[in-house]
Write a protein that holds these residues in place. Structure first.
Motif, PDB file in Angstrom:
ATOM      1  N   TYR A 174       0.853  -1.195   0.000  1.00 51.08           N
ATOM      2  CA  TYR A 174       0.000   0.000   0.000  1.00 51.08           C
ATOM      3  C   TYR A 174       0.890   1.246   0.000  1.00 51.08           C
ATOM      4  O   TYR A 174       1.717   1.423   0.894  1.00 51.08           O
ATOM      5  N   PHE A 176       0.339   4.522   0.418  1.00 49.30           N
ATOM      6  CA  PHE A 176      -0.024   5.769   1.104  1.00 49.30           C
ATOM      7  C   PHE A 176      -0.167   5.577   2.618  1.00 49.30           C
ATOM      8  O   PHE A 176      -1.028   6.185   3.250  1.00 49.30           O
ATOM      9  N   LYS A 178       1.566   6.570   5.203  1.00 50.42           N
ATOM     10  CA  LYS A 178       1.723   7.771   6.035  1.00 50.42           C
ATOM     11  C   LYS A 178       0.484   8.666   5.964  1.00 50.42           C
ATOM     12  O   LYS A 178      -0.011   9.146   6.990  1.00 50.42           O
ATOM     13  N   SER A 179      -0.001   8.879   4.773  1.00 55.51           N
ATOM     14  CA  SER A 179      -1.177   9.735   4.605  1.00 55.51           C
ATOM     15  C   SER A 179      -2.408   9.106   5.246  1.00 55.51           C
ATOM     16  O   SER A 179      -3.241   9.810   5.853  1.00 55.51           O
TER      17      SER A 179
END
Length: 223
Positions: A174, A176, A178-179
């Motif tokens: 995956y 993203f 951190k976001s």
């Protein structure tokens, strides 16, 4: 877990205070009453003079602990995220299934908070209400970059980084993580705010919690 947490001291960046409020009864009273007062009148209307009236002490005595109300708010925020981190670590420590571990962590950071009786001078339920309404204001300042360098948001970022690691463990591909992690932590505060004040623009209500929403989100996103 409650007994374990009662023996833990939440460490806060020493640069946030002049004198550690945990070292005296007056300091603890400043923390206790500031939480109640900010909840009652809001951070904008909160002053050390008003706090002094609440604790039966003069304004100058508070300045011996904190140089400004901004630093006091940063202290309260840092203490809160430290408390959340300890709860998250203990709650997830023995969970082997990556998804179940992540879901438990998300529950910790998104659920409605009740007071922890082991911390007598800090009402976490009221502090959580303050974090929901006031925490973003500690970030959205001209001084944020310098304060970040000083480590004032280290504990907050550490909570998010723990969730990032769990997301990667569930789905290493995956892109993203951190976001997604930061959106969950910050978004949960926003959803609680909407539930209390702008009910028509959130699906969260008395029967659907922010925890339900974010648990569903990660299950669908990371499958």
């Amino acid at each position: 877990m409650q007994n374990i947490l009662s023996n833990i001291i939440i460490n806060v960046n020493e640069k946030l205070y002049v004198k550690n409020p945990e070292t005296s009864e007056l300091g603890k009273k400043i923390i206790e009453k500031s939480i109640i007062l900010v909840d009652e009148i809001g951070f904008e209307n909160f002053t050390f003079k008003k706090l002094g009236e609440q604790i039966g002490s003069n304004e100058s005595s508070i300045y011996r602990y904190f140089e400004s109300k901004h630093k006091l708010m940063l202290y309260l925020s840092s203490w809160y995220w430290g408390w959340i981190e300890y709860r998250m670590v203990f709650a997830t420590n023995n969970i082997l299934n990556p998804m179940e571990k992540l879901k438990k962590a998300i529950t910790i950071v998104t659920e409605k908070i009740v007071d922890d009786s082991s911390t007598i001078h800090i009402n976490e339920a009221i502090l959580n209400k303050i974090i929901i309404t006031e925490f973003t204001k500690t970030l959205l300042t001209k001084e944020v970059d310098q304060e970040n360098k000083e480590g004032f948001f280290l504990v907050y970022k550490r909570v998010i980084n723990r969730i990032i690691e769990m997301i990667i463990e569930v789905n290493p591909s995956y892109p993203f993580a951190k976001s997604l992690a930061s959106s969950i932590v910050e978004g949960a505060l926003h959803q609680h705010f909407l539930m209390n004040h702008l009910k028509t623009i959130t699906n969260c209500n008395e029967t659907i919690s922010p925890t339900d929403f974010y648990t569903n989100l990660i299950e669908k996103t990371l499958k």
